[in-house]
Design an enzyme around this catalytic site. Sequence first.
Site, PDB file in Angstrom:
ATOM      1  N   GLY A 183       0.694  -1.076   0.019  1.00 26.19           N
ATOM      2  CA  GLY A 183       0.044  -0.154  -0.008  1.00 26.19           C
ATOM      3  C   GLY A 183       1.050   1.159  -0.016  1.00 26.19           C
ATOM      4  O   GLY A 183       0.498   2.349  -0.867  1.00 26.19           O
ATOM      5  N   CYS A 184       2.003   1.360   0.534  1.00 22.84           N
ATOM      6  CA  CYS A 184       2.719   2.187   0.883  1.00 22.84           C
ATOM      7  C   CYS A 184       3.396   2.677  -0.541  1.00 22.84           C
ATOM      8  O   CYS A 184       3.909   3.800  -0.783  1.00 22.84           O
ATOM      9  CB  CYS A 184       3.681   2.289   2.041  1.00 22.84           C
ATOM     10  N   THR A 185       3.702   1.597  -1.278  1.00 24.36           N
ATOM     11  CA  THR A 185       4.616   1.670  -2.079  1.00 24.36           C
ATOM     12  C   THR A 185       3.765   2.279  -3.313  1.00 24.36           C
ATOM     13  O   THR A 185       4.005   3.173  -4.288  1.00 24.36           O
ATOM     14  CB  THR A 185       5.040   0.301  -2.809  1.00 24.36           C
TER      15      THR A 185
END
Length: 244
Positions: A137-139
Site C-alpha cells: 500500500g505504501c509503495t
Amino acid sequence: KATVSVLNWCAFAVARWSSSSMAPKLTEAAVKKMLKANCAEHLKKHGVSEDDVKGMKVAEMRVKLLEIAAEGGAKRTADEADVEDDKPAKKAKKQDQPEVPGLVEAGAKLDMDVLGDHHEAGHKVIVFFYPKASTPGCTAEACSLRDHHKALQAKGYNVIGVSACSEKAQANFKTKQKLPFPLIPDTEHEVLKAFGVWGPKTTFGKKTVGIRRSTFVVDEDGVVTQVFSKVQTKTHGEQLLECL
C-alpha cells in the site's frame, strides 16, 4: 494466509508424489523447486515484480510471504485504508474526509521547523504519512505521488514523505522506487506527533498504536489547508490534484 496455502500445497504434492510410481525421483532438490515455484506464484499475485522474484532464494520468499501475511493476509494490503484500492476512485472533496481524533485539522498553524532541512520556509508543501516503507500500500501511494510529482510542483507544492522507518529503510525505498521527493525517517516520532498521526488506530478490527495514514496540504505560512485522512493509495496523486 499465503504461507499456509503454500505449505498445504507442498504437503499435498509430496504425499501424492510419494504414493505414485514417480516416488523414487522425489528428491530434496525437487521439493525445493516445487516450493520455490509456488512461492513465486503467490508473490507475483501480491505485487512483487517478476525480476525481484527471480533474484530471491526460497528462504527469502518465505520471509516476504510472512511480511505480506503480517500486513493483513493473503487478500489484504498494508493498512486498513488500502481496502479502498479495490473500489472505484471517487473525486475527493474536503467534506469526504472523515475527522480523526488527534489529527491536526485544517486551519491549524504548524511549526514547520519540525521538518528540518527537508522543508524550505515560505513554500507550500504536501506532507504524506505512511505506515511502513516498501509495503504494497505504501509503495502504491508513493509511486502515485511520484508519477504526479511534476503536476504537483506546477501548482507550487513540494512533497515530503514521513514514516517511522529507519534511515536505511527510507533510503532503500526512495532509491528502488525512484522517488523524487525526500523521505523523513522519523524514528523518534517527533514529526508524527506534531501532525497528530501517531496514535491509536483500528486495523482489521484490532486496536493498535501506530501511524494513521494521512496527508496534509500546508500553505506558505504553515497553515494546514486540507487534510486527507481517507487516502486512496493507488490514485493518491490524482486525489490531491483534484482538490488543489
